[in-house]
Write an enzyme that holds these catalytic residues in place. Structure first.
Site, PDB file in Angstrom:
ATOM      1  N   PRO A  80     -44.444  34.331 -15.567  1.00 23.53           N
ATOM      2  CA  PRO A  80     -43.424  34.599 -16.583  1.00 23.53           C
ATOM      3  C   PRO A  80     -43.881  34.220 -17.991  1.00 23.53           C
ATOM      4  O   PRO A  80     -43.571  34.921 -18.960  1.00 23.53           O
ATOM      5  CB  PRO A  80     -42.234  33.742 -16.138  1.00 23.53           C
ATOM      6  CG  PRO A  80     -42.439  33.523 -14.679  1.00 23.53           C
ATOM      7  CD  PRO A  80     -43.926  33.430 -14.517  1.00 23.53           C
ATOM      8  N   TYR A  81     -44.633  33.128 -18.097  1.00 24.21           N
ATOM      9  CA  TYR A  81     -45.159  32.716 -19.398  1.00 24.21           C
ATOM     10  C   TYR A  81     -46.137  33.752 -19.931  1.00 24.21           C
ATOM     11  O   TYR A  81     -46.061  34.166 -21.096  1.00 24.21           O
ATOM     12  CB  TYR A  81     -45.844  31.355 -19.262  1.00 24.21           C
ATOM     13  CG  TYR A  81     -46.481  30.863 -20.541  1.00 24.21           C
ATOM     14  CD1 TYR A  81     -45.703  30.297 -21.547  1.00 24.21           C
ATOM     15  CD2 TYR A  81     -47.855  30.965 -20.744  1.00 24.21           C
ATOM     16  CE1 TYR A  81     -46.275  29.844 -22.726  1.00 24.21           C
ATOM     17  CE2 TYR A  81     -48.433  30.515 -21.915  1.00 24.21           C
ATOM     18  CZ  TYR A  81     -47.648  29.956 -22.905  1.00 24.21           C
ATOM     19  OH  TYR A  81     -48.219  29.516 -24.075  1.00 24.21           O
ATOM     20  N   VAL A  82     -47.050  34.209 -19.085  1.00 27.39           N
ATOM     21  CA  VAL A  82     -48.023  35.216 -19.487  1.00 27.39           C
ATOM     22  C   VAL A  82     -47.316  36.502 -19.901  1.00 27.39           C
ATOM     23  O   VAL A  82     -47.634  37.103 -20.935  1.00 27.39           O
ATOM     24  CB  VAL A  82     -49.021  35.476 -18.342  1.00 27.39           C
ATOM     25  CG1 VAL A  82     -49.863  36.708 -18.615  1.00 27.39           C
ATOM     26  CG2 VAL A  82     -49.928  34.260 -18.140  1.00 27.39           C
TER      27      VAL A  82
ATOM     28  N   SER B  52     -44.286  36.823 -21.015  1.00 24.60           N
ATOM     29  CA  SER B  52     -43.540  36.612 -22.263  1.00 24.60           C
ATOM     30  C   SER B  52     -44.466  36.597 -23.473  1.00 24.60           C
ATOM     31  O   SER B  52     -44.112  37.114 -24.543  1.00 24.60           O
ATOM     32  CB  SER B  52     -42.745  35.300 -22.191  1.00 24.60           C
ATOM     33  OG  SER B  52     -43.587  34.157 -22.278  1.00 24.60           O
TER      34      SER B  52
END
Length: 256
Positions: A159-161, A163
């Site tokens: 999810p971080y990547v 985003s």
């Protein structure tokens, strides 16, 4: 072509996520370079402390308590900066969050929602009033804080990547849309950088910092001021022909 005064002399710059880490360092660097900075974040005590440190040195700084995941808060922060200083010349959209390493298939909706709401919707909420204010003022410069995770894959951080890739997408789209209206939009993509988030991340995951250092040609973690200096240049008139760019500030991590 350019004056020898501070890199950002006379400019009004909004900094989100400014209570600590890269945001706090950016506010200090921008103010030292001559800008009037407006710091915004959710934690008032930390914002007040940062502003007190800057004003004690004779620098121009004030703050607005706001949560960038709320569109009304983002708009109020921009409106307040304009009310205080008459214009908005620049913005460093730094507010963001991460998460502990975890396989994608075991991650909860809550983890995804928290990361994407902050990193993507938060940026969306900021860009609209910032651009509107800059259109009224005749132009400006925006720098968005992405990550090396916006340029390459990072396992156990889906999810971080995702985003941070979205941050780069917003950057490029806005740069293309507003270039002829005098607004430049760029991004920095930091590698491992000292902050509260990374300190907690490394504490919870022994050996992770050493592994990242081993994968980084310079072999170290950046100071937040090193990211701030890159953002300051992109915000300045010295980067006047730079828009839609993504500048890795990562000790060579993505160049391996």
């Amino acid at each position: 072509m350019f004056e020898s005064a501070g890199l950002l002399s006379g400019k009004v710059i909004l900094v989100t996520g400014a209570s600590s880490g890269i945001g706090a360092a950016a506010a200090a660097v921008f103010a030292r370079e001559g800008a009037a900075v407006v710091l915004t974040a959710r934690r008032e005590a930390e914002l007040a402390a940062r502003v007190a440190e800057l004003t004690a040195k004779g620098l121009k700084a004030s703050y607005v308590v706001a949560d960038m995941t709320r569109s009304e808060d983002a708009r109020r922060a921009v409106d307040t900066a304009v009310e205080r200083h008459g214009t908005l010349d620049g913005a460093f959209n730094n507010a963001g969050t991460g998460g502990n390493p975890e396989p994608l298939h075991t991650m909860s909706d809550e983890v995804y929602d928290r990361i994407v709401d902050t990193n993507v919707r938060g940026l969306w909420n900021c860009l609209r009033p910032e651009i509107a204010a800059m259109l009224k003022g005749g132009g400006g410069s925006i720098v968005n804080n992405s990550s090396v995770g916006g340029l390459v894959a990072i396992a156990t951080a889906a999810p971080y990547v995702a985003s941070k890739h979205a941050v780069i997408g917003f950057t490029r789209a806005a740069a293309d849309e507003y270039a002829r209206q005098g607004i430049r939009v760029n991004a920095v993509a930091p590698g491992s950088t000292r902050s509260e988030i990374t300190a907690d991340w490394y504490a919870d995951n022994p050996g992770l910092e050493d592994a990242i250092h081993a994968a980084t040609p310079q072999g170290r973690t950046a100071a937040p001021e090193e990211i701030a200096e890159a953002a300051a240049w992109l915000l300045s008139d010295r980067a006047s022909y730079v828009t839609g760019a993504v500048l890795p500030v990562d000790g060579g991590y993505v160049n391996r």
